[in-house]
Design an enzyme around this catalytic site. Sequence first.
Site, PDB file in Angstrom:
ATOM      1  CD  GLN A   1      47.615 -27.942 -73.192  1.00 57.81           C
ATOM      2  OE1 GLN A   1      46.444 -28.181 -72.939  1.00 57.81           O
ATOM      3  NE2 GLN A   1      48.154 -28.348 -74.316  1.00 57.81           N
ATOM      4  CG  HIS A   2      49.599 -23.914 -76.005  1.00 62.31           C
ATOM      5  ND1 HIS A   2      49.855 -25.167 -76.523  1.00 62.31           N
ATOM      6  CD2 HIS A   2      48.259 -23.866 -75.780  1.00 62.31           C
ATOM      7  CE1 HIS A   2      48.718 -25.837 -76.633  1.00 62.31           C
ATOM      8  NE2 HIS A   2      47.737 -25.098 -76.174  1.00 62.31           N
TER       9      HIS A   2
ATOM     10  CG  ASP B   1      45.979 -26.263 -68.331  1.00 61.08           C
ATOM     11  OD1 ASP B   1      45.543 -25.123 -68.145  1.00 61.08           O
ATOM     12  OD2 ASP B   1      46.097 -26.760 -69.464  1.00 61.08           O
TER      13      ASP B   1
HETATM   14  O1  LIG Z   1      45.577 -23.410 -74.489  1.00 62.24           O
HETATM   15  C1  LIG Z   1      44.945 -24.186 -73.801  1.00 62.24           C
HETATM   16  C2  LIG Z   1      44.726 -25.585 -74.269  1.00 62.24           C
HETATM   17  O2  LIG Z   1      45.233 -25.801 -75.589  1.00 62.24           O
HETATM   18  C3  LIG Z   1      44.379 -23.722 -72.486  1.00 62.24           C
HETATM   19  O3  LIG Z   1      43.539 -24.710 -71.924  1.00 62.24           O
HETATM   20  C4  LIG Z   1      45.494 -23.366 -71.541  1.00 62.24           C
HETATM   21  O4  LIG Z   1      46.134 -24.579 -71.155  1.00 62.24           O
HETATM   22  C5  LIG Z   1      45.006 -22.537 -70.356  1.00 62.24           C
HETATM   23  O5  LIG Z   1      44.237 -23.294 -69.524  1.00 62.24           O
HETATM   24  P1  LIG Z   1      43.359 -22.642 -68.319  1.00 62.24           P
HETATM   25  O6  LIG Z   1      44.183 -21.593 -67.655  1.00 62.24           O
HETATM   26  O7  LIG Z   1      42.112 -22.096 -68.934  1.00 62.24           O
HETATM   27  O8  LIG Z   1      43.081 -23.806 -67.430  1.00 62.24           O
END
Ligand SMILES: O=C(CO)[C@@H](O)[C@H](O)COP(=O)(O)O
EC number: 2.7.1.17
Length: 470
Positions: free
Chosen positions: A74-75, A230
Amino acid sequence: MSDRTLVAGVDSSTQSTKIVVCDAETGEVVRTTRAPHPDGTEVHPDRWWEAYTAASQQDGVLDGVEAIAVGGQQHGMVALDEDDEVVRDALLWNDTRSADAAADLTAELGGVGAWVDAVGLVPVASFTVTKLRWLAEHEPENAARVARVVLPHDWLTGRILQQGNGFERWTTDRGDASGTGYWSAATDGYRTDLLERAFGRVVELPEVLAPTAAAGRTADGVLVAAGTGDNMGAALGLTLEPGDVVVSLGTSGTVFTPHDKAIRDESGAIAGFADATGNHLPLMCTLNAARVLSATASMMGVDLATLDRLALEGPVGAGGLSLLPYLDGERTPDLPHATGTLSGLTRSNATPENLARAAVEGMLCNLVAGVDALRDNGVRVERVLLIGGAAASRAVREIAPGLFRAPVVVPTPAEYVGVGAARQAAWALSGASDAPSWSLTLDSEYAVPEQDCSDVVARYGALLHTVHGR
Ligand SMILES: O=C(CO)[C@@H](O)[C@H](O)COP(=O)(O)O
Ligand SMILES: Nc1ncnc2c1ncn2[C@@H]1O[C@H](COP(=O)(O)OP(=O)(O)O)[C@@H](O)[C@H]1O
Protein backbone atom coordinates in the site's frame (compact mmCIF):
# COMPACT_ATOMS: atom_id res chain seq x y z
CA MET A 1 -7.23 -31.03 -20.51
CA SER A 2 -8.60 -29.69 -17.24
CA ASP A 3 -12.07 -28.15 -17.59
CA ARG A 4 -11.68 -26.02 -14.48
CA THR A 5 -11.41 -22.24 -14.66
CA LEU A 6 -8.10 -20.83 -13.46
CA VAL A 7 -7.56 -17.35 -12.04
CA ALA A 8 -4.36 -15.63 -10.91
CA GLY A 9 -3.53 -13.30 -8.05
CA VAL A 10 -0.36 -11.24 -7.76
CA ASP A 11 1.18 -10.07 -4.47
CA SER A 12 3.61 -7.27 -5.37
CA SER A 13 4.77 -6.57 -1.82
CA THR A 14 7.81 -5.02 -0.23
CA GLN A 15 10.33 -7.81 -0.61
CA SER A 16 9.01 -9.84 -3.54
CA THR A 17 6.40 -10.56 -6.17
CA LYS A 18 4.37 -13.73 -5.65
CA ILE A 19 1.94 -15.12 -8.27
CA VAL A 20 -0.75 -17.55 -7.11
CA VAL A 21 -3.02 -19.48 -9.52
CA CYS A 22 -6.25 -20.87 -8.09
CA ASP A 23 -9.26 -22.90 -9.17
CA ALA A 24 -11.91 -20.19 -9.62
CA GLU A 25 -14.65 -22.33 -8.08
CA THR A 26 -12.91 -23.87 -5.08
CA GLY A 27 -9.93 -21.60 -4.46
CA GLU A 28 -7.53 -24.53 -4.55
CA VAL A 29 -4.01 -23.17 -5.08
CA VAL A 30 -2.59 -25.00 -8.09
CA ARG A 31 0.58 -23.00 -8.79
CA THR A 32 2.75 -20.45 -6.98
CA THR A 33 5.86 -18.65 -8.17
CA ARG A 34 7.90 -15.74 -6.76
CA ALA A 35 10.73 -13.35 -7.59
CA PRO A 36 12.57 -10.93 -5.30
CA HIS A 37 12.51 -7.14 -5.16
CA PRO A 38 15.52 -4.99 -4.30
CA ASP A 39 15.79 -3.88 -0.68
CA GLY A 40 15.17 -0.26 0.21
CA THR A 41 12.42 2.25 0.92
CA GLU A 42 12.37 3.73 -2.59
CA VAL A 43 12.26 1.56 -5.71
CA HIS A 44 11.78 2.27 -9.40
CA PRO A 45 8.53 0.52 -10.44
CA ASP A 46 10.39 -1.16 -13.28
CA ARG A 47 11.89 -3.46 -10.63
CA TRP A 48 8.34 -4.60 -9.79
CA TRP A 49 7.70 -5.23 -13.49
CA GLU A 50 10.92 -7.21 -13.81
CA ALA A 51 9.98 -9.34 -10.78
CA TYR A 52 6.44 -9.85 -12.11
CA THR A 53 7.86 -10.85 -15.51
CA ALA A 54 10.32 -13.27 -13.90
CA ALA A 55 7.63 -14.86 -11.71
CA SER A 56 5.13 -15.07 -14.59
CA GLN A 57 7.64 -16.88 -16.80
CA GLN A 58 8.23 -19.66 -14.27
CA ASP A 59 6.66 -23.11 -14.75
CA GLY A 60 3.97 -21.87 -17.16
CA VAL A 61 2.30 -20.40 -14.10
CA LEU A 62 -0.17 -18.27 -16.09
CA ASP A 63 -1.07 -20.95 -18.65
CA GLY A 64 -4.84 -21.16 -19.02
CA VAL A 65 -5.56 -18.30 -16.63
CA GLU A 66 -8.76 -16.45 -17.51
CA ALA A 67 -8.58 -13.56 -15.04
CA ILE A 68 -5.92 -11.88 -12.96
CA ALA A 69 -5.77 -9.23 -10.22
CA VAL A 70 -2.90 -7.46 -8.48
CA GLY A 71 -2.51 -7.02 -4.74
CA GLY A 72 0.22 -4.53 -3.95
CA GLN A 73 2.07 -2.96 -1.07
CA GLN A 74 0.00 0.00 0.00
CA HIS A 75 0.70 3.75 -0.04
CA GLY A 76 3.69 3.85 -2.41
CA MET A 77 3.93 7.12 -4.36
CA VAL A 78 4.26 6.35 -8.08
CA ALA A 79 4.57 9.79 -9.71
CA LEU A 80 4.04 9.84 -13.48
CA ASP A 81 4.63 12.58 -16.06
CA GLU A 82 2.41 13.52 -18.99
CA ASP A 83 3.72 10.52 -20.95
CA ASP A 84 3.16 8.14 -18.03
CA GLU A 85 6.90 7.89 -17.46
CA VAL A 86 7.97 7.46 -13.83
CA VAL A 87 9.29 10.82 -12.55
CA ARG A 88 11.42 9.37 -9.74
CA ASP A 89 11.78 6.15 -7.73
CA ALA A 90 8.59 5.41 -5.83
CA LEU A 91 8.75 6.29 -2.13
CA LEU A 92 7.40 3.22 -0.34
CA TRP A 93 5.18 2.78 2.73
CA ASN A 94 8.27 2.16 4.88
CA ASP A 95 10.11 5.33 3.85
CA THR A 96 10.12 7.80 6.75
CA ARG A 97 11.58 10.92 5.10
CA SER A 98 8.10 12.50 4.92
CA ALA A 99 7.62 12.38 8.71
CA ASP A 100 8.00 16.16 9.07
CA ALA A 101 5.58 16.66 6.19
CA ALA A 102 3.09 14.44 8.03
CA ALA A 103 3.36 16.56 11.17
CA ASP A 104 2.96 19.77 9.15
CA LEU A 105 -0.12 18.49 7.31
CA THR A 106 -1.70 17.33 10.57
CA ALA A 107 -1.22 20.75 12.16
CA GLU A 108 -2.31 22.68 9.07
CA LEU A 109 -5.70 20.95 8.90
CA GLY A 110 -6.35 21.48 12.60
CA GLY A 111 -5.01 18.34 14.26
CA VAL A 112 -5.62 14.61 14.24
CA GLY A 113 -9.38 14.87 14.66
CA ALA A 114 -9.72 16.88 11.48
CA TRP A 115 -7.86 14.23 9.46
CA VAL A 116 -9.78 11.34 11.02
CA ASP A 117 -13.03 13.15 10.16
CA ALA A 118 -11.80 13.84 6.63
CA VAL A 119 -10.23 10.54 5.57
CA GLY A 120 -10.27 8.20 8.56
CA LEU A 121 -6.59 8.31 9.33
CA VAL A 122 -3.90 10.44 10.97
CA PRO A 123 -1.05 11.34 8.55
CA VAL A 124 2.19 9.48 9.15
CA ALA A 125 5.16 9.11 6.81
CA SER A 126 3.73 5.91 5.27
CA PHE A 127 0.77 7.62 3.65
CA THR A 128 0.97 8.87 0.07
CA VAL A 129 -0.28 12.36 0.88
CA THR A 130 2.77 13.05 3.07
CA LYS A 131 5.12 11.82 0.35
CA LEU A 132 3.62 14.30 -2.10
CA ARG A 133 4.23 17.13 0.34
CA TRP A 134 7.83 15.93 0.72
CA LEU A 135 8.24 15.82 -3.07
CA ALA A 136 6.86 19.35 -3.48
CA GLU A 137 9.21 20.68 -0.76
CA HIS A 138 12.39 18.76 -1.52
CA GLU A 139 12.30 18.00 -5.27
CA PRO A 140 10.41 20.89 -6.91
CA GLU A 141 11.78 20.07 -10.36
CA ASN A 142 10.44 16.55 -10.12
CA ALA A 143 7.21 17.82 -8.61
CA ALA A 144 6.70 20.15 -11.56
CA ARG A 145 6.80 17.18 -13.93
CA VAL A 146 4.07 15.19 -12.12
CA ALA A 147 0.86 14.81 -14.12
CA ARG A 148 -0.71 11.96 -12.13
CA VAL A 149 -0.07 9.82 -9.05
CA VAL A 150 -0.93 6.13 -8.74
CA LEU A 151 -0.18 3.37 -6.23
CA PRO A 152 2.04 0.30 -6.72
CA HIS A 153 -0.87 -2.05 -7.48
CA ASP A 154 -2.40 0.53 -9.84
CA TRP A 155 0.86 0.87 -11.72
CA LEU A 156 1.39 -2.87 -12.15
CA THR A 157 -2.24 -3.33 -13.22
CA GLY A 158 -1.80 -0.63 -15.85
CA ARG A 159 1.53 -2.05 -16.99
CA ILE A 160 -0.05 -5.48 -17.51
CA LEU A 161 -2.79 -3.91 -19.64
CA GLN A 162 -0.27 -1.83 -21.57
CA GLN A 163 1.32 -5.03 -22.89
CA GLY A 164 -1.61 -5.11 -25.30
CA ASN A 165 -4.12 -2.40 -26.18
CA GLY A 166 -6.27 -2.99 -23.13
CA PHE A 167 -5.12 0.05 -21.20
CA GLU A 168 -7.71 2.85 -21.21
CA ARG A 169 -7.03 4.80 -17.99
CA TRP A 170 -5.32 4.42 -14.63
CA THR A 171 -7.48 2.63 -12.09
CA THR A 172 -7.42 1.71 -8.42
CA ASP A 173 -9.88 0.31 -5.88
CA ARG A 174 -11.46 1.49 -2.59
CA GLY A 175 -9.05 -0.52 -0.47
CA ASP A 176 -5.83 0.94 -1.79
CA ALA A 177 -7.33 4.41 -2.32
CA SER A 178 -8.17 4.52 1.40
CA GLY A 179 -4.47 4.43 2.26
CA THR A 180 -3.54 7.56 0.30
CA GLY A 181 -4.71 10.20 2.78
CA TYR A 182 -6.80 11.91 0.07
CA TRP A 183 -9.64 9.41 -0.35
CA SER A 184 -12.41 8.81 2.21
CA ALA A 185 -13.91 5.38 2.91
CA ALA A 186 -16.80 7.13 4.65
CA THR A 187 -17.84 9.09 1.56
CA ASP A 188 -16.29 6.82 -1.08
CA GLY A 189 -14.74 9.87 -2.67
CA TYR A 190 -11.46 11.67 -3.23
CA ARG A 191 -10.59 14.66 -1.10
CA THR A 192 -8.71 16.59 -3.75
CA ASP A 193 -8.63 19.56 -1.36
CA LEU A 194 -6.24 17.57 0.80
CA LEU A 195 -4.19 16.58 -2.24
CA GLU A 196 -3.95 20.24 -3.24
CA ARG A 197 -3.05 21.23 0.33
CA ALA A 198 -0.20 18.69 0.30
CA PHE A 199 1.13 19.08 -3.22
CA GLY A 200 0.17 22.64 -4.07
CA ARG A 201 -2.02 21.61 -6.98
CA VAL A 202 -4.37 18.81 -7.99
CA VAL A 203 -2.97 16.08 -10.25
CA GLU A 204 -4.81 13.31 -12.03
CA LEU A 205 -5.80 10.39 -9.82
CA PRO A 206 -6.80 6.87 -10.84
CA GLU A 207 -10.47 5.94 -11.22
CA VAL A 208 -11.72 4.03 -8.17
CA LEU A 209 -13.30 0.85 -9.48
CA ALA A 210 -16.06 -1.12 -7.77
CA PRO A 211 -14.98 -4.37 -6.09
CA THR A 212 -15.94 -6.60 -9.04
CA ALA A 213 -15.22 -4.19 -11.90
CA ALA A 214 -12.66 -5.04 -14.56
CA ALA A 215 -9.82 -2.66 -15.31
CA GLY A 216 -9.60 -4.13 -18.80
CA ARG A 217 -8.45 -7.20 -20.69
CA THR A 218 -5.01 -8.28 -21.90
CA ALA A 219 -4.22 -8.87 -25.57
CA ASP A 220 -4.99 -12.55 -24.90
CA GLY A 221 -8.43 -11.67 -23.51
CA VAL A 222 -7.52 -12.29 -19.85
CA LEU A 223 -9.73 -10.17 -17.59
CA VAL A 224 -7.71 -7.84 -15.37
CA ALA A 225 -9.67 -7.04 -12.21
CA ALA A 226 -9.40 -3.89 -10.10
CA GLY A 227 -6.77 -5.28 -7.75
CA THR A 228 -6.33 -3.86 -4.25
CA GLY A 229 -3.87 -3.18 -1.43
CA ASP A 230 -2.04 -6.19 -0.04
CA ASN A 231 -3.80 -6.28 3.31
CA MET A 232 -7.21 -5.94 1.66
CA GLY A 233 -6.18 -8.80 -0.58
CA ALA A 234 -5.19 -10.94 2.38
CA ALA A 235 -8.54 -10.25 4.06
CA LEU A 236 -10.31 -11.38 0.88
CA GLY A 237 -8.07 -14.43 0.63
CA LEU A 238 -8.99 -15.62 4.12
CA THR A 239 -12.54 -16.77 4.77
CA LEU A 240 -12.93 -14.84 8.01
CA GLU A 241 -15.64 -15.32 10.63
CA PRO A 242 -16.96 -12.76 13.14
CA GLY A 243 -14.41 -12.45 15.93
CA ASP A 244 -11.49 -13.24 13.64
CA VAL A 245 -8.57 -10.80 13.58
CA VAL A 246 -5.69 -11.21 11.15
CA VAL A 247 -2.08 -10.61 12.20
CA SER A 248 0.22 -10.53 9.18
CA LEU A 249 3.96 -10.77 9.83
CA GLY A 250 5.75 -9.84 6.62
CA THR A 251 8.02 -6.86 6.16
CA SER A 252 5.28 -4.96 7.91
CA GLY A 253 3.32 -6.20 10.85
CA THR A 254 -0.38 -5.59 10.43
CA VAL A 255 -3.49 -6.23 12.52
CA PHE A 256 -6.81 -5.98 10.70
CA THR A 257 -10.33 -7.31 10.39
CA PRO A 258 -13.27 -6.61 8.06
CA HIS A 259 -15.76 -4.32 9.81
CA ASP A 260 -19.22 -3.04 8.94
CA LYS A 261 -18.42 0.59 9.69
CA ALA A 262 -15.50 2.99 9.79
CA ILE A 263 -13.60 3.07 13.09
CA ARG A 264 -12.70 6.56 14.29
CA ASP A 265 -9.39 6.43 16.17
CA GLU A 266 -7.73 9.78 16.92
CA SER A 267 -4.80 8.01 18.58
CA GLY A 268 -3.65 7.07 15.08
CA ALA A 269 -3.16 3.42 16.07
CA ILE A 270 -5.99 2.24 13.83
CA ALA A 271 -6.31 3.53 10.27
CA GLY A 272 -9.84 3.48 8.87
CA PHE A 273 -9.15 1.76 5.60
CA ALA A 274 -11.69 0.27 3.19
CA ASP A 275 -11.60 -3.40 2.26
CA ALA A 276 -11.87 -5.01 -1.18
CA THR A 277 -15.56 -5.95 -0.92
CA GLY A 278 -17.22 -2.54 -0.32
CA ASN A 279 -16.82 -2.71 3.48
CA HIS A 280 -14.24 -1.39 5.96
CA LEU A 281 -10.85 -2.70 7.11
CA PRO A 282 -9.61 -1.04 10.30
CA LEU A 283 -5.88 -1.72 10.37
CA MET A 284 -2.84 -1.14 12.54
CA CYS A 285 0.61 -1.38 10.93
CA THR A 286 4.14 -1.57 12.26
CA LEU A 287 7.28 -0.95 10.25
CA ASN A 288 9.07 -3.78 12.08
CA ALA A 289 7.94 -7.38 11.91
CA ALA A 290 9.60 -10.37 10.20
CA ARG A 291 12.88 -8.55 9.78
CA VAL A 292 13.26 -8.11 13.54
CA LEU A 293 13.74 -11.86 13.67
CA SER A 294 16.10 -12.09 10.69
CA ALA A 295 18.15 -9.13 11.99
CA THR A 296 18.44 -10.71 15.44
CA ALA A 297 19.37 -14.09 13.94
CA SER A 298 21.99 -12.41 11.80
CA MET A 299 23.40 -10.54 14.81
CA MET A 300 23.59 -13.82 16.72
CA GLY A 301 25.12 -15.66 13.77
CA VAL A 302 22.33 -18.24 13.64
CA ASP A 303 19.66 -19.18 11.12
CA LEU A 304 15.95 -18.62 11.69
CA ALA A 305 15.36 -22.23 12.75
CA THR A 306 18.01 -21.88 15.45
CA LEU A 307 16.54 -18.56 16.56
CA ASP A 308 13.22 -20.36 16.90
CA ARG A 309 14.72 -23.13 19.01
CA LEU A 310 16.57 -20.69 21.26
CA ALA A 311 13.48 -18.51 21.74
CA LEU A 312 11.43 -21.51 22.81
CA GLU A 313 14.15 -22.59 25.24
CA GLY A 314 13.99 -19.14 26.86
CA PRO A 315 11.47 -18.41 29.64
CA VAL A 316 8.35 -16.29 29.27
CA GLY A 317 9.59 -12.72 29.64
CA ALA A 318 13.13 -13.54 28.49
CA GLY A 319 14.49 -13.22 32.01
CA GLY A 320 13.59 -9.53 32.06
CA LEU A 321 15.36 -8.75 28.78
CA SER A 322 13.31 -6.50 26.47
CA LEU A 323 13.84 -5.52 22.83
CA LEU A 324 11.91 -2.49 21.62
CA PRO A 325 12.19 -3.48 17.93
CA TYR A 326 12.14 -0.11 16.22
CA LEU A 327 14.99 -1.11 13.89
CA ASP A 328 13.70 0.90 10.93
CA GLY A 329 12.10 3.66 12.93
CA GLU A 330 8.46 2.87 13.71
CA ARG A 331 5.08 3.77 12.27
CA THR A 332 2.84 2.69 15.14
CA PRO A 333 3.68 4.19 17.55
CA ASP A 334 4.60 7.12 15.28
CA LEU A 335 8.34 7.22 15.99
CA PRO A 336 9.87 7.50 12.52
CA HIS A 337 13.35 8.30 13.81
CA ALA A 338 13.44 5.76 16.63
CA THR A 339 15.99 2.94 16.81
CA GLY A 340 15.87 -0.37 18.63
CA THR A 341 16.40 -0.57 22.41
CA LEU A 342 17.67 -3.60 24.33
CA SER A 343 16.73 -3.10 27.98
CA GLY A 344 17.04 -4.96 31.27
CA LEU A 345 20.32 -6.68 30.37
CA THR A 346 22.15 -8.27 33.29
CA ARG A 347 24.98 -10.79 33.61
CA SER A 348 22.45 -13.43 34.63
CA ASN A 349 20.00 -12.92 31.75
CA ALA A 350 22.59 -12.34 29.03
CA THR A 351 21.94 -15.62 27.21
CA PRO A 352 21.23 -16.50 23.56
CA GLU A 353 17.89 -17.95 24.64
CA ASN A 354 16.78 -14.72 26.30
CA LEU A 355 17.92 -12.57 23.39
CA ALA A 356 16.06 -14.75 20.89
CA ARG A 357 12.97 -14.74 23.08
CA ALA A 358 13.13 -10.95 23.55
CA ALA A 359 13.21 -10.48 19.76
CA VAL A 360 10.05 -12.54 19.35
CA GLU A 361 8.28 -11.03 22.36
CA GLY A 362 9.30 -7.48 21.42
CA MET A 363 8.13 -7.83 17.84
CA LEU A 364 4.81 -9.37 18.91
CA CYS A 365 4.14 -6.92 21.74
CA ASN A 366 4.06 -4.08 19.23
CA LEU A 367 1.26 -5.93 17.46
CA VAL A 368 -0.50 -6.72 20.73
CA ALA A 369 -1.04 -2.98 20.95
CA GLY A 370 -2.89 -3.20 17.63
CA VAL A 371 -5.11 -6.04 18.79
CA ASP A 372 -5.86 -4.13 21.98
CA ALA A 373 -6.61 -0.99 19.96
CA LEU A 374 -9.22 -2.94 17.99
CA ARG A 375 -10.67 -4.20 21.28
CA ASP A 376 -10.74 -0.63 22.61
CA ASN A 377 -12.73 0.33 19.51
CA GLY A 378 -15.38 -2.29 20.06
CA VAL A 379 -14.04 -5.09 17.88
CA ARG A 380 -14.61 -8.59 19.25
CA VAL A 381 -11.37 -10.59 19.20
CA GLU A 382 -12.04 -14.33 19.53
CA ARG A 383 -9.14 -15.77 17.55
CA VAL A 384 -6.07 -14.49 15.71
CA LEU A 385 -5.21 -15.78 12.25
CA LEU A 386 -1.44 -15.62 11.72
CA ILE A 387 -0.17 -15.11 8.15
CA GLY A 388 2.88 -13.63 6.40
CA GLY A 389 6.39 -15.00 6.14
CA ALA A 390 7.14 -15.02 9.87
CA ALA A 391 3.96 -17.02 10.58
CA ALA A 392 6.16 -19.97 9.66
CA SER A 393 8.11 -19.42 12.86
CA ARG A 394 7.29 -22.03 15.53
CA ALA A 395 8.39 -19.61 18.25
CA VAL A 396 6.06 -16.90 16.95
CA ARG A 397 3.16 -19.34 16.78
CA GLU A 398 3.68 -20.66 20.31
CA ILE A 399 4.50 -17.33 22.00
CA ALA A 400 1.76 -15.27 20.31
CA PRO A 401 -1.40 -16.63 22.07
CA GLY A 402 -0.19 -15.67 25.56
CA LEU A 403 0.66 -12.13 24.45
CA PHE A 404 -2.48 -11.63 22.30
CA ARG A 405 -4.65 -13.25 24.98
CA ALA A 406 -6.45 -15.07 22.17
CA PRO A 407 -6.07 -18.46 20.50
CA VAL A 408 -3.94 -18.37 17.37
CA VAL A 409 -4.76 -20.33 14.23
CA VAL A 410 -2.38 -20.69 11.33
CA PRO A 411 -4.09 -21.22 7.97
CA THR A 412 -2.55 -23.71 5.59
CA PRO A 413 0.58 -21.86 4.42
CA ALA A 414 -0.16 -19.89 1.27
CA GLU A 415 0.39 -16.45 -0.13
CA TYR A 416 -2.95 -15.06 1.08
CA VAL A 417 -2.53 -11.68 -0.56
CA GLY A 418 -2.23 -13.51 -3.88
CA VAL A 419 -5.10 -15.85 -2.99
CA GLY A 420 -7.28 -12.84 -2.21
CA ALA A 421 -6.36 -11.16 -5.48
CA ALA A 422 -7.18 -14.38 -7.31
CA ARG A 423 -10.54 -14.52 -5.51
CA GLN A 424 -11.23 -10.96 -6.65
CA ALA A 425 -10.35 -12.01 -10.21
CA ALA A 426 -12.72 -14.98 -9.99
CA TRP A 427 -15.45 -12.70 -8.63
CA ALA A 428 -14.98 -10.17 -11.44
CA LEU A 429 -14.95 -12.98 -14.00
CA SER A 430 -18.17 -14.49 -12.64
CA GLY A 431 -20.11 -11.20 -12.49
CA ALA A 432 -21.89 -12.67 -9.44
CA SER A 433 -23.19 -10.48 -6.62
CA ASP A 434 -20.99 -12.24 -4.06
CA ALA A 435 -17.41 -13.45 -4.12
CA PRO A 436 -17.00 -17.19 -4.77
CA SER A 437 -17.13 -19.28 -1.58
CA TRP A 438 -13.58 -20.51 -1.06
CA SER A 439 -12.98 -22.65 2.01
CA LEU A 440 -10.13 -21.91 4.42
CA THR A 441 -8.09 -24.83 5.69
CA LEU A 442 -6.14 -24.54 8.93
CA ASP A 443 -2.65 -25.88 9.48
CA SER A 444 -2.47 -25.63 13.25
CA GLU A 445 -3.99 -24.01 16.33
CA TYR A 446 -2.35 -22.68 19.51
CA ALA A 447 -4.31 -22.14 22.70
CA VAL A 448 -3.86 -19.37 25.23
CA PRO A 449 -1.43 -20.76 27.85
CA GLU A 450 -2.36 -20.99 31.49
CA GLN A 451 0.66 -18.84 32.38
CA ASP A 452 -0.33 -15.17 32.43
CA CYS A 453 1.86 -13.13 30.06
CA SER A 454 0.28 -9.77 30.80
CA ASP A 455 3.32 -8.64 32.79
CA VAL A 456 5.44 -8.99 29.64
CA VAL A 457 3.04 -6.78 27.70
CA ALA A 458 2.92 -4.30 30.58
CA ARG A 459 6.71 -4.20 30.74
CA TYR A 460 6.90 -3.26 27.06
CA GLY A 461 4.31 -0.55 27.58
CA ALA A 462 6.32 0.88 30.47
CA LEU A 463 9.53 0.72 28.41
CA LEU A 464 7.89 2.58 25.52
CA HIS A 465 6.91 5.30 27.99
CA THR A 466 10.33 5.41 29.62
CA VAL A 467 12.29 5.54 26.37
CA HIS A 468 9.94 7.48 24.12
CA GLY A 469 7.49 9.19 26.44
CA ARG A 470 4.51 7.43 24.78
O1 LIG B 1 1.73 0.02 4.90
C1 LIG B 1 1.20 -1.07 5.05
C2 LIG B 1 -0.21 -1.15 5.53
O2 LIG B 1 -0.75 0.13 5.86
C3 LIG B 1 1.99 -2.32 4.77
O3 LIG B 1 1.27 -3.47 5.17
C4 LIG B 1 2.34 -2.38 3.31
O4 LIG B 1 1.14 -2.64 2.59
C5 LIG B 1 3.45 -3.39 3.02
O5 LIG B 1 2.99 -4.67 3.21
P1 LIG B 1 3.99 -5.95 3.24
O6 LIG B 1 5.01 -5.78 2.16
O7 LIG B 1 4.60 -6.00 4.60
O8 LIG B 1 3.08 -7.10 2.99
N1 LIG C 1 10.45 -19.43 9.37
C1 LIG C 1 10.55 -18.08 9.41
N2 LIG C 1 10.75 -17.45 10.58
C2 LIG C 1 10.84 -16.12 10.64
N3 LIG C 1 10.73 -15.30 9.57
C3 LIG C 1 10.52 -15.87 8.38
C4 LIG C 1 10.42 -17.28 8.22
N4 LIG C 1 10.22 -17.54 6.89
C5 LIG C 1 10.21 -16.34 6.24
N5 LIG C 1 10.40 -15.35 7.14
C6 LIG C 1 10.47 -13.91 6.84
O1 LIG C 1 9.30 -13.48 6.15
C7 LIG C 1 9.63 -12.32 5.39
C8 LIG C 1 8.92 -12.39 4.06
O2 LIG C 1 7.55 -12.47 4.33
P1 LIG C 1 6.47 -11.88 3.29
O3 LIG C 1 5.15 -11.99 3.94
O4 LIG C 1 6.68 -12.52 1.96
O5 LIG C 1 6.98 -10.37 3.22
P2 LIG C 1 6.38 -9.18 2.29
O6 LIG C 1 5.00 -9.62 1.92
O7 LIG C 1 6.43 -7.98 3.18
O8 LIG C 1 7.31 -9.05 1.13
C9 LIG C 1 11.14 -12.25 5.26
O9 LIG C 1 11.63 -11.14 6.01
C10 LIG C 1 11.61 -13.57 5.89
O10 LIG C 1 12.83 -13.42 6.59
